[in-house]
Design a protein around this motif. Sequence first.
Motif, PDB file in Angstrom:
ATOM      1  N   THR A  57      -3.636  -2.719   1.808  1.00  0.00           N
ATOM      2  CA  THR A  57      -3.041  -4.056   1.716  1.00  0.00           C
ATOM      3  C   THR A  57      -1.695  -4.111   1.007  1.00  0.00           C
ATOM      4  N   CYS A  58      -1.344  -3.100   0.259  1.00  0.00           N
ATOM      5  CA  CYS A  58      -0.132  -3.148  -0.565  1.00  0.00           C
ATOM      6  C   CYS A  58       0.889  -2.115  -0.119  1.00  0.00           C
ATOM      7  N   LEU A  98      -5.952  -8.620  -0.865  1.00  0.00           N
ATOM      8  CA  LEU A  98      -6.579  -7.480  -1.551  1.00  0.00           C
ATOM      9  C   LEU A  98      -7.953  -7.858  -2.104  1.00  0.00           C
ATOM     10  N   THR A 108      -8.722  -0.067  -0.596  1.00  0.00           N
ATOM     11  CA  THR A 108      -8.261  -1.403  -0.215  1.00  0.00           C
ATOM     12  C   THR A 108      -6.822  -1.633  -0.652  1.00  0.00           C
ATOM     13  N   ALA A 109      -6.455  -1.154  -1.808  1.00  0.00           N
ATOM     14  CA  ALA A 109      -5.073  -1.299  -2.287  1.00  0.00           C
ATOM     15  C   ALA A 109      -4.106  -0.598  -1.338  1.00  0.00           C
TER      16      ALA A 109
END
Length: 149
Positions: A110-111, A32, A106-107
Amino acid sequence: MADTSRIASARPELTRTIIARTGIDLAVLTDLVHRFYEKVRADAVLGPIFASRITDWPPHLERMVSFWSSVALMTGAYHGAPVPAHTNLPVMWRHFEHWLTLFRETAHETCTPEGAAHVIERAERIARSLYMAVEDTASTRENAIPTLR
């Protein structure tokens, strides 16, 4: 999920609980942080602000992984003072909004959904806090009484 026993934490049980609930571990946070700052560095609005202050990126990224480990996993790994480092930046709320847009994007990339919600909520709180500190510093400067000599 990564081996949680490798994550140093001042609160190991809390950290394990957060990892289990969110799917976020040190590997996810590292991904992240690195992806996010790649976007920031390439961004026309935020890139120049960061470039004027950060010349050695590997230590900064390491520090940011440590920071997010503390913020998201409650590890206590970060021992810095982020507010003073940000109070004199030439930024307004629109910069923080833009930072949050990139961070949210981005979160989500990636999550897990739970993990993204977890870090985004913390990022929003951090952005508000840093913005208030920036505004408070600017206001103090503007309202300072000049010294007469």
